[in-house]
Write an enzyme that holds these catalytic residues in place. Structure first.
Site, PDB file in Angstrom:
ATOM      1  NE  ARG A 104     136.434 -47.278   6.305  1.00  0.00           N
ATOM      2  CZ  ARG A 104     135.197 -47.227   6.777  1.00  0.00           C
ATOM      3  NH1 ARG A 104     134.341 -46.353   6.284  1.00  0.00           N
ATOM      4  NH2 ARG A 104     134.793 -48.061   7.707  1.00  0.00           N
ATOM      5  CB  THR A 108     143.577 -41.617   7.078  1.00  0.00           C
ATOM      6  OG1 THR A 108     143.552 -42.636   6.063  1.00  0.00           O
ATOM      7  CG2 THR A 108     144.997 -41.465   7.591  1.00  0.00           C
ATOM      8  CG  ASP A 200     132.929 -55.362   6.553  1.00  0.00           C
ATOM      9  OD1 ASP A 200     132.782 -55.996   5.483  1.00  0.00           O
ATOM     10  OD2 ASP A 200     133.917 -54.649   6.787  1.00  0.00           O
ATOM     11  CG  ASP A 203     133.969 -58.956   7.346  1.00  0.00           C
ATOM     12  OD1 ASP A 203     134.844 -59.352   6.550  1.00  0.00           O
ATOM     13  OD2 ASP A 203     134.205 -58.253   8.339  1.00  0.00           O
TER      14      ASP A 203
END
Length: 209
Positions: A104, A108, A200, A203
């Site tokens: 990602r 944006t 996340d 992670d």
């Protein structure tokens, strides 16, 4: 129109509650993600087609049910999607596994492709695209479009936690793709993270920060 199935099974809810905890360590997080994927896969495969096959038991001949075609593929969106593959292969050991790499863009929040390797006959298979988190929906929309561009027609999407924004974007882009969701959360924050979410997923699965 595609259906959105949000899991209500007590075991799935319990395990999702466990991985939401910030003090759940990498080993337990990874193991529980795999277990949740297995449970969601059980539900997501409920509508697979069956055919009648005659066999012989130790007692007599009889007709049993077998999966029609038996051709399935699991396609994780890298890297977090990898955490869901083993749990699914426990139930569907003959499935082939493809990989789609997207990250990602931090500015944006849109997906950028960096890898795609699929089974040669992917277009003939029932494909399950997997990613633990459905946030903005950008990565899953892009991954499914890549599969459609390669001729795949039977596509399903599985995730563990989804935001309403991601669900809506998926519905608009791919109204023919059923979604199987472990839990539907409240909203996305300013950084496009799911709230309350679990942080996340990549992670936490791989122990990176």
């Amino acid at each position: 129109m595609a259906k959105v199935v949000v899991m209500d099974h007590p075991l799935i809810q319990h395990k999702i509650g466990y991985i939401r905890r910030k003090d759940t360590g990498t080993k337990d997080f990874r193991q529980t993600i795999s277990e949740i994927a297995q449970l969601i896969c059980y539900e997501a495969t409920r509508d697979l087609e069956l055919s009648d096959v005659e066999i012989e038991t130790p007692i007599c001949k009889t007709t049993v049910k077998e999966l029609k075609g038996k051709k399935m593929a699991i396609v994780p969106i890298l890297r977090a999607g990898l955490g869901m593959v083993d749990g699914m292969l426990t139930l569907i050991p003959t499935a082939k596994v493809g990989h789609i790499g997207l990250y990602r863009d931090p500015e944006t929040h849109e997906p950028v492709e960096y890898y795609c390797k699929l089974p040669a006959d992917c277009n003939e298979r029932e494909v399950f695209v997997v990613d633990p988190m459905l946030a903005t929906g950008g990565s899953s929309v892009a991954a499914i479009q890549m599969l459609k561009d390669k001729g795949c027609k039977k596509i399903h999407f599985m995730c563990i936690i989804a935001a309403p924004e991601g669900i809506e974007r998926m519905k608009e882009a791919h109204p023919d793709v059923d979604m199987y969701v472990g839990a539907l959360d409240d909203h996305l924050n300013d950084h496009a993270y799911i709230v309350p979410g679990l942080g996340d997923a990549g992670d936490r699965i791989f122990g990176t920060k």
